[in-house]
Structure formats: C-alpha cells, structure tokens
Scaffold this active site. Structure first.
Site, short mmCIF file in Angstrom:
data_model
loop_
_atom_site.label_atom_id
_atom_site.label_comp_id
_atom_site.label_asym_id
_atom_site.label_seq_id
_atom_site.Cartn_x
_atom_site.Cartn_y
_atom_site.Cartn_z
N SER A 1 0.80 -1.22 0.00
CA SER A 1 0.00 0.00 0.00
C SER A 1 0.83 1.28 0.00
O SER A 1 0.28 2.37 -0.11
CB SER A 1 -0.93 0.01 1.22
OG SER A 1 -1.85 -1.06 1.14
N GLU B 1 -6.67 -2.68 -3.28
CA GLU B 1 -6.97 -1.26 -3.50
C GLU B 1 -6.64 -0.43 -2.25
O GLU B 1 -7.29 0.58 -1.95
CB GLU B 1 -8.45 -1.08 -3.88
CG GLU B 1 -8.71 0.14 -4.76
CD GLU B 1 -8.47 -0.12 -6.24
OE1 GLU B 1 -8.61 0.80 -7.06
OE2 GLU B 1 -8.11 -1.26 -6.59
#
Length: 383
Positions: free
Chosen positions: A135, A368
């Site tokens: 991330s 995501e």
C-alpha cells in the site's frame, strides 16, 4: 430478496444496472461454481461480456467505449459481484489501468492502446504492487531509467491482474530519488507484455476469487520507447491517487455484491432448515442475526452511494472513497461470517455458495489499499 434495488441508484444508471443483472443471471451465476472449483480463467464469460458491451465501457466514446460514469460503473459492479466475485473481477480487470491513459495520455497512445481494449480485441492490466511493498505507493522500487530515446525497466511487480493474459499493462515505476519530494519520484508507462525483458507467471493458487488470475512480473532490462511514458515524469503518484479514489468506490461495490449474496444464502437457508421441529428462522437469535446482517448491508450501501456522488463531484473524494471502501468491504466480511454460522457444518462444503462468498469477502479488505491504510486516510482527510 431484492437487496440491490434501484431506489438508491441515480436514474441514469438504471438501464446499465438492468443490463448487468440480466448478464449476471445468464452468464456469471451458472458458471460461478465451476470456475471457482477449477480455478481457471473464464475466457468464454469474458468474451460474452465484451460482446454485450459490459466490459471496458468506462472508456470514452471517442475511443470506442460507452463512456460509463462512476454511478453507472457502481451499479454494474454490485450486480456482477452478487453473482460471483471471481468472474466479476476478471471482467473488470480486462480494462484495468486504461483510465490513466485516456485521462492523462496522448491521442496517439489512446488510439494504439485504448481503442482495441474498448473493442474487445485486447485486454490490459495495471502493475503497482511489489513483493515487499503493497500500500506504500511512494515506496515502490521497480525503476525505469532513461537511456537515449528509451526507458529501461528493472524490478518486480506482484499481485498483478492479467499480468500473464494482458496485451499491455500500465506500469508504475520509480524515475527519481528526491528525498524532499517523496511523492514526485514515480511515473506511469505503457508496457506491451511481449516486450523483451518482460516475464510473467501466475501466482500459485488462491483460496478465493479463483476465476481471476494474478501474476508475478519480472522486468530484466525491459526496454520501451520514450513515447510510452504517460504524461510526464514524476506525475505517477498523483495520477494513481485520483485513480484509486474512483477505484475504491468500485471496490465498495465489490463488498456490496458479496454481502448481498451472503444475505440471500443465509435468508434462504434459515427459512428452509429445520431444527428442533421448526425452521431455524423462527428462533429469535437467528432473526436478530439476520436483522444485523441487513443493518450492516443497508448502512454500507447508503454510505457507498453517497460516496459515489461525492467522488464523482470531487468533493472530499479521498475521504469518502476510503470511508466507503472500508465500510462496505468490512460489512461483506461480517455478514458472510454470520451466514457461515447459520449454515452450520454445511458451510464448509465447497459446493455451497456461502463458502465461496465467505472466502471472497476476505479479499477486498486488502486490495486497493488495505483497510488499515484507509483508516489513515479517513482520519487525515476528515472534512
């Protein structure tokens, strides 16, 4: 049950939602269990989706798509993921990363790369994550070095949808090392998958979303022409930040579809299964559990559709995208776990839809941007 009713959906998105529901019933639902157990790429369903103009249709009309906007894409997404998350992910990844090119790239790039995806002649991918970096967008180490009129790429990417199947990918790579500008060191590139020095292999079998394929990509002095740079050097982080705001709203739709499937299964099972001389839905504890599932789902759906409007209008987009993604994907985890509990011992059977849904629900809380990172964004961008 009609949990995904259109009352909360903007009117202009109703038609695409109806198209998606009909397609899901005809092509996704009947094939879901087979592809989940086989762990194979659903080429035939993807081709059907392309023929139905339900794949890659966010692409603007000038490049051959339908120009579907964010509410239309969300309406489609929740229908697809209710039918099956693995096949749905394959359908949506077929154009993954295209938005970056048609938003920031040149007309020449769009003509060469975007139009064939809209026509269903090619599929794309997006390569961001790395084996040691998930991330942290500013921490990615795959590097693109300028050499004359080419860029030379070295490094690795991991968890890349269509890394093997795609005709080309959008690559996020390091082009600078300015410690004072951590967010200006990366750029976006178009990389054909047949380029010399590009090697990709499927990641070993996953526990969930098995009809979607992810890859480990290695770049070994992979050369691409300088015109494959999208926009300008150093703009990659900001391109992705905007891209992921829209993407996180869509991932919220992943959560909603999965949650709806879990509730449907739990509702039907609890009204049919008998224990102690009556169906288990007659027990107050079960009724309360089903009520909690509906509370979680309806709350998440309200937040998601509010976030969709906010992000579409660029109104505190980062905050609302993170809020919706976290709320909807965690609702999917909670309701699918409760659905497993209601199914008892039958819940662990591979043939049960609830078992597939339970596994699939664990994935969107990670991709995501893991939900821990989303909480950082929610706190940091609170209006």
């Amino acid at each position: 049950m009609n949990l995904l009713d259109s009352s909360i959906v903007p009117e202009h998105a109703h038609d695409i939602k109806d198209e998606a529901r009909e397609f899901a019933r005809e092509h996704i639902e009947p094939n879901a269990q087979e592809y989940f157990q086989a762990g194979e790429y659903p080429h035939d369903v993807l081709e059907a989706g392309q023929e139905a103009n339900l794949v890659a249709q966010d692409i603007p009309e000038e490049w051959g798509g339908r120009g579907l906007d964010l509410p239309q894409l969300l309406a489609l997404t929740e229908e697809f993921y209710r039918a099956d998350a693995g096949i749905a992910l394959t359908l949506q990844l077929a154009s993954f990363g295209c938005e970056i090119t048609y938003e920031y790239g040149s007309d020449e790039q769009c003509e060469e790369y975007i139009r064939p995806v809209a026509a269903g002649d090619q599929i794309s991918g997006l390569a961001v994550s790395e084996p040691e970096t998930g991330s942290d967008l500013a921490g990615m180490q795959t590097r693109a070095e300028k050499d004359g009129d080419e860029y030379v790429i070295n490094g690795e990417k991991y968890w890349i949808g269509n890394g093997v199947e795609a005709d080309w990918i959008t690559l996020y790579a390091r082009t600078g090392d300015d410690e004072d500008n951590r967010y200006g060191n990366h750029s976006m590139f178009i990389v054909p998958t047949d380029a010399e020095g590009y090697e990709a292999e499927h990641i070993p079998e996953k526990m969930a979303m098995r009809a979607s394929k992810q890859a480990h990509i290695t770049f070994d002095d992979c050369r691409i022409p300088e015109e494959n740079l999208i926009g300008h050097e150093g703009a990659g982080f900001m391109m992705l930040a905007d891209f992921f705001n829209h993407g996180r709203v869509i991932v919220s739709g992943h959560g909603l579809g999965i949650a709806a499937a879990a509730i449907e299964e739990a509702w039907e099972f609890s009204h049919d299964r008998e224990e102690f001389g009556r169906t288990i839905n007659e027990f107050q504890a079960v009724q309360h559990g089903l009520a909690d599932m509906l509370i979680d789902f309806e709350s998440a759906r309200s937040v998601t559709w509010r976030a969709c409007k906010k992000v579409a209008n660029n109104d505190h987009a980062g905050y609302w995208a993170a809020l919706a993604k976290t709320t909807a994907t965690e609702a999917a985890v909670d309701v699918s776990e409760q659905g497993m509990q209601f199914h008892g011992g039958r819940s662990i059977l591979d043939e049960r839809r609830i078992a597939r849904v339970y596994r699939d629900a664990r994935i969107p809380v990670i991709y995501e941007g893991a939900n821990e990172v989303q909480r950082n964004l929610i706190y940091g961008q609170a209006p």
